[in-house]
Design a protein around this motif. Sequence first.
Motif, short mmCIF file in Angstrom:
data_model
loop_
_atom_site.label_atom_id
_atom_site.label_comp_id
_atom_site.label_asym_id
_atom_site.label_seq_id
_atom_site.Cartn_x
_atom_site.Cartn_y
_atom_site.Cartn_z
N LYS A 166 11.33 9.62 4.98
CA LYS A 166 11.07 8.60 3.94
C LYS A 166 11.84 7.34 4.31
O LYS A 166 12.83 7.00 3.67
N PRO A 202 12.45 3.56 4.45
CA PRO A 202 12.04 2.34 3.74
C PRO A 202 11.60 1.23 4.70
O PRO A 202 10.76 0.40 4.34
N LEU A 243 7.83 1.46 5.30
CA LEU A 243 7.02 0.88 4.23
C LEU A 243 6.98 -0.65 4.34
O LEU A 243 5.92 -1.26 4.20
N LYS A 244 8.12 -1.24 4.59
CA LYS A 244 8.21 -2.69 4.72
C LYS A 244 7.39 -3.17 5.91
O LYS A 244 6.65 -4.16 5.82
N ARG A 274 3.62 -2.89 5.27
CA ARG A 274 3.20 -3.87 4.26
C ARG A 274 3.12 -5.27 4.88
O ARG A 274 2.16 -6.00 4.65
N TYR A 320 9.21 7.05 -3.50
CA TYR A 320 8.90 6.50 -2.18
C TYR A 320 7.39 6.44 -1.97
O TYR A 320 6.85 5.44 -1.50
N PHE A 321 6.71 7.51 -2.36
CA PHE A 321 5.26 7.57 -2.16
C PHE A 321 4.50 6.79 -3.23
O PHE A 321 3.38 6.32 -2.99
N GLU A 369 5.62 3.89 -4.21
CA GLU A 369 5.67 2.55 -3.62
C GLU A 369 4.58 2.39 -2.56
O GLU A 369 3.93 1.35 -2.46
N MET A 370 4.38 3.43 -1.79
CA MET A 370 3.32 3.44 -0.78
C MET A 370 1.95 3.28 -1.45
O MET A 370 1.11 2.49 -1.01
N GLN A 371 1.74 4.04 -2.50
CA GLN A 371 0.47 3.98 -3.23
C GLN A 371 0.25 2.59 -3.82
O GLN A 371 -0.87 2.06 -3.78
N ALA A 414 1.06 -0.12 -2.62
CA ALA A 414 0.68 -1.04 -1.54
C ALA A 414 -0.75 -0.80 -1.06
O ALA A 414 -1.20 -1.44 -0.12
N VAL A 466 -2.14 2.43 -0.31
CA VAL A 466 -2.34 3.64 0.49
C VAL A 466 -2.87 4.77 -0.38
O VAL A 466 -2.35 5.02 -1.47
#
Length: 287
Positions: free
Chosen positions: A117, A119, A122-123, A126, A147-148, A150-152, A154, A156
């Motif tokens: 996981k 970060p 993710l950055k 994005r 964490y996921f 935040e992914m969603q 964006a 995903v």
Amino acid sequence: MVLAALLVAGLGTACGSSESAAPDKTEKTKAGKGAESGAAGALAQAKAAQQARVAAAKRWGLVKTPLMAPAAPKEKPEISTREGFEVEDGDELPHVFTTVPTEDKVVFLTIDDGAEKDPEFLKMMRELKIPYTAFLSDYLVRDNYPYFKEMQAAGVTLNNHTLNHRYMPGLSYDQQREEICGQQDTIQRVFGKRPTLFRPPYGNYNQDTLKAAKSCGIKAVPLWNAEAFVNRMDYREWDRDLHPGDIILTHFRGKDDWKGSMPDMIRHVMKTVTDKGYAVARLEDYL
């Protein structure tokens, strides 16, 4: 006098026509200028977006700027089970495939499990605007659902990789259904959306797997045609190459499992993909 009156009336009519035509011409001129302005604005936006991509690629250490994927197809390709991947009486079951039939020079990035996981990953994704699809196993992600999420957020899509990542053909139908439906319920409860895509752990499945998946609401079973690591790509096909519509598998892993981080893996994947003239597209746009 009558003739003079008729001439005056005729002139009045002609003048009226001329005056009524003038606004139409003006409106057309305005519309033309508006269209030109809109086109110029769109071009400026596209240029700014490309400049941002170039800057992001440099910032994240990519050798080349990723290629832009074409617009999503208006008509989705017809998906069928890959030859050799069929199960008995599987006509009405979710299709199992490794490549999406398309002439677009695109590939699809998919990421499994959920152990790492990072970060920074993710950055990176994005900022680079690289689309990908996640297949999650709950036993690995439940310690950090945010964490996921935040992914969603964006964009995903979070899909099903079972609750506990067990070898599916070794389980009974009821056990397989518990693994798949249980993860369907968990993803819906935690993330608010029930998946339609399922990937069996290790890519192994049997007829019961597909029957159970269908009963849980699964529509398709994407496997993969290439697998990405931090320092290499493995290929399923004899030519050891990418093809239009290929699905690429990688994992949420880091330095504990690889000789590098997830951003390192993305740098290697994108160099390979871009060097071969491919763009990464969103899998869901083609299904």
